[in-house]
Enzyme design. Structure first.
Site, mmCIF file in Angstrom:
data_model
loop_
_atom_site.group_PDB
_atom_site.id
_atom_site.type_symbol
_atom_site.label_atom_id
_atom_site.label_comp_id
_atom_site.label_asym_id
_atom_site.label_seq_id
_atom_site.Cartn_x
_atom_site.Cartn_y
_atom_site.Cartn_z
ATOM 1 N N ASN A 1 0.858 -1.183 0.000
ATOM 2 C CA ASN A 1 0.000 0.000 0.000
ATOM 3 C C ASN A 1 0.894 1.232 0.000
ATOM 4 O O ASN A 1 1.511 1.544 1.009
ATOM 5 C CB ASN A 1 -0.901 -0.028 1.250
ATOM 6 C CG ASN A 1 -1.734 1.240 1.390
ATOM 7 O OD1 ASN A 1 -1.810 2.047 0.467
ATOM 8 N ND2 ASN A 1 -2.353 1.417 2.557
ATOM 9 N N TRP A 2 0.932 1.916 -1.124
ATOM 10 C CA TRP A 2 1.819 3.079 -1.239
ATOM 11 C C TRP A 2 1.269 4.302 -0.507
ATOM 12 O O TRP A 2 1.963 5.294 -0.379
ATOM 13 C CB TRP A 2 2.028 3.435 -2.713
ATOM 14 C CG TRP A 2 2.893 2.481 -3.462
ATOM 15 C CD1 TRP A 2 3.556 1.390 -2.963
ATOM 16 C CD2 TRP A 2 3.229 2.542 -4.853
ATOM 17 N NE1 TRP A 2 4.274 0.770 -3.949
ATOM 18 C CE2 TRP A 2 4.092 1.462 -5.127
ATOM 19 C CE3 TRP A 2 2.883 3.408 -5.891
ATOM 20 C CZ2 TRP A 2 4.605 1.228 -6.403
ATOM 21 C CZ3 TRP A 2 3.394 3.170 -7.155
ATOM 22 C CH2 TRP A 2 4.250 2.099 -7.410
ATOM 23 N N LYS A 3 -0.020 4.279 -0.128
ATOM 24 C CA LYS A 3 -0.653 5.459 0.467
ATOM 25 C C LYS A 3 -0.457 6.651 -0.488
ATOM 26 O O LYS A 3 -0.470 6.445 -1.701
ATOM 27 C CB LYS A 3 -0.102 5.697 1.875
ATOM 28 C CG LYS A 3 -0.171 4.392 2.714
ATOM 29 C CD LYS A 3 0.120 4.552 4.160
ATOM 30 C CE LYS A 3 -0.019 3.193 4.854
ATOM 31 N NZ LYS A 3 0.151 3.265 6.296
ATOM 32 N N HIS B 1 -9.464 1.360 5.008
ATOM 33 C CA HIS B 1 -8.162 1.517 5.662
ATOM 34 C C HIS B 1 -8.324 2.445 6.870
ATOM 35 O O HIS B 1 -9.094 3.400 6.827
ATOM 36 C CB HIS B 1 -7.122 2.072 4.681
ATOM 37 C CG HIS B 1 -5.733 1.995 5.234
ATOM 38 N ND1 HIS B 1 -5.255 2.908 6.148
ATOM 39 C CD2 HIS B 1 -4.750 1.084 5.052
ATOM 40 C CE1 HIS B 1 -4.018 2.559 6.491
ATOM 41 N NE2 HIS B 1 -3.689 1.458 5.839
ATOM 42 N N GLU C 1 -6.584 4.768 7.990
ATOM 43 C CA GLU C 1 -6.341 6.191 7.733
ATOM 44 C C GLU C 1 -7.570 6.849 7.113
ATOM 45 O O GLU C 1 -7.865 8.016 7.368
ATOM 46 C CB GLU C 1 -5.094 6.355 6.840
ATOM 47 C CG GLU C 1 -3.827 6.032 7.634
ATOM 48 C CD GLU C 1 -2.691 5.470 6.813
ATOM 49 O OE1 GLU C 1 -2.700 5.596 5.574
ATOM 50 O OE2 GLU C 1 -1.767 4.884 7.427
ATOM 51 N N GLU D 1 -5.126 -4.919 10.559
ATOM 52 C CA GLU D 1 -4.075 -3.925 10.789
ATOM 53 C C GLU D 1 -4.348 -3.201 12.101
ATOM 54 O O GLU D 1 -5.098 -2.212 12.128
ATOM 55 C CB GLU D 1 -4.048 -2.900 9.646
ATOM 56 C CG GLU D 1 -3.780 -3.495 8.284
ATOM 57 C CD GLU D 1 -3.234 -2.460 7.293
ATOM 58 O OE1 GLU D 1 -2.127 -2.687 6.808
ATOM 59 O OE2 GLU D 1 -3.896 -1.440 7.044
ATOM 60 N N GLY E 1 2.825 2.082 10.865
ATOM 61 C CA GLY E 1 3.781 3.183 10.741
ATOM 62 C C GLY E 1 4.560 3.484 12.007
ATOM 63 O O GLY E 1 5.160 4.551 12.129
ATOM 64 N N SER F 1 3.768 -2.260 10.211
ATOM 65 C CA SER F 1 5.225 -2.341 10.408
ATOM 66 C C SER F 1 5.824 -3.649 9.909
ATOM 67 O O SER F 1 6.774 -4.165 10.508
ATOM 68 C CB SER F 1 5.584 -2.084 11.881
ATOM 69 O OG SER F 1 5.202 -0.772 12.251
ATOM 70 N N GLY G 1 3.055 -1.220 4.198
ATOM 71 C CA GLY G 1 3.062 0.215 3.895
ATOM 72 C C GLY G 1 4.466 0.679 3.544
ATOM 73 O O GLY G 1 4.951 0.459 2.438
ATOM 74 N N GLY G 2 5.138 1.292 4.502
ATOM 75 C CA GLY G 2 6.441 1.921 4.279
ATOM 76 C C GLY G 2 7.447 1.045 3.546
ATOM 77 O O GLY G 2 8.134 1.517 2.629
HETATM 78 P P1 13P Z 1 3.247 0.321 7.601
HETATM 79 O O1 13P Z 1 3.720 -0.962 6.963
HETATM 80 O O2 13P Z 1 3.999 1.518 7.101
HETATM 81 O O3 13P Z 1 3.202 0.194 9.087
HETATM 82 O O4 13P Z 1 1.744 0.567 7.096
HETATM 83 C C1 13P Z 1 0.818 -0.476 7.211
HETATM 84 C C2 13P Z 1 -0.405 -0.112 6.464
HETATM 85 O O5 13P Z 1 -1.165 0.757 6.856
HETATM 86 C C3 13P Z 1 -0.668 -0.813 5.194
HETATM 87 O O6 13P Z 1 -1.957 -0.574 4.745
#
Ligand code: 13P
Length: 261
Positions: free
Chosen positions: A15-17, A106, A108, A178, A184, A223, A244-245
């Site tokens: 997920n690149w956000k 999600h 967020e 999640e 994050g 993470s 994510g990251g």
């Molecule tokens: P991180 O891997 O950066 O913690 O993000 C997880 C996430 O929200 C994937 O959708």
């Protein structure tokens, strides 16, 4: 049953956000392709690779991924096919851009953009009718976990969002667990916490349809890195990862895919 014993594939999604321009998406996918195709081991057909770019990079990513084992999913979608919904994007628009699935709910989006269980209950069936694979994201906050409300939260989120989904479609659902406190933060959940939540989510699905629960995918996100991916993905009720990251660099994401195979 474990993923392998039940015949479930493993799904590794990045997920690149809100990261990367179309031009960056194109070079990222080209590099990821080269890494996946150039690895010494033959590709494990049981591992599906998914990238979720922002709307504006979907088309470029899909073009660059054409003919590879990489699928492109979007990060959100509106439930209506069209209408006066300024700033929103429909399922047909995502398909046209080259997406074959979509993240929904999600944390967020729930925290910052008012995404509600009620809207998700419409979005999931709308994604299915359009031919998009929905990935429903669920998870408890730190406060909910310390108050002993993890299961209540998950039951509510899964129950509301999937209320209108048929037993047949339930088998095609992907649920990403999640926990908010792990997203994050570098603070990955413990293996037993992940397995416990995964098995609880599968039990919720089994209450609707035992057969669908055996086929549905449950992912973990929060993470995930190339260091912890292998341990998490081998848990009995974990069928993949939502990253994510660590998905923003092709080499790190390819290492996570390799760890899952
Ligand atoms: P991180 O891997 O950066 O913690 O993000 C997880 C996430 O929200 C994937 O959708």
């Amino acid at each position: 049953l474990s993923a392998a014993a039940a015949g479930r594939s493993t799904l590794i999604a990045g997920n690149w956000k809100m990261h990367k321009l179309a031009v960056e998406a194109r070079s990222y996918v080209a590099e990821l392709r080269a890494l996946l195709e150039g690895s010494m081991q033959p590709p494990n057909e049981q591992v599906q690779v998914v990238i979720c770019p922002p709307f504006t990079a979907l088309h470029a990513a899909a073009e660059a991924a054409h003919g590879s084992r990489i699928s492109i999913f979007a990060q959100n979608m509106h439930q209506e096919p069209e209408g006066a919904f300024t700033g929103e994007v429909s399922a047909a628009m995502l398909l046209e851009a080259g997406a074959s699935g979509v993240l929904l709910g999600h944390s967020e989006r729930r925290a910052h953009f008012g995404e509600s269980d009620r809207a998700l209950a419409l979005k999931i069936p709308a994604a299915f009718s359009a031919g998009l694979r929905p990935v429903l994201c669920v998870g408890e906050s730190e406060e909910q976990r310390s108050a002993g409300e993890t299961e209540r939260t998950l039951r509510h989120q899964v129950g509301e969002a999937l209320a209108q989904v048929s037993a047949d479609q339930l088998a095609e659902v992907v649920i990403a667990y999640e926990p908010l406190w792990a997203i994050g933060t570098g603070n990955v959940a413990e293996a037993d916490q992940i397995q416990e939540a995964g098995s609880f989510i599968r039990a919720l699905l089994a209450a609707r349809s035992p057969a669908a629960a055996e086929r549905a995918h449950v992912l973990y996100g929060g993470s995930v890195s190339e260091r912890n991916a292998a341990e998490i993905v081998q848990l009995e009720d974990v069928d993949g990862l939502l990253v994510g990251g660590a998905s923003l660099q092709p080499a790190r994401f390819a290492a996570i895919v390799a760890a899952a195979g």
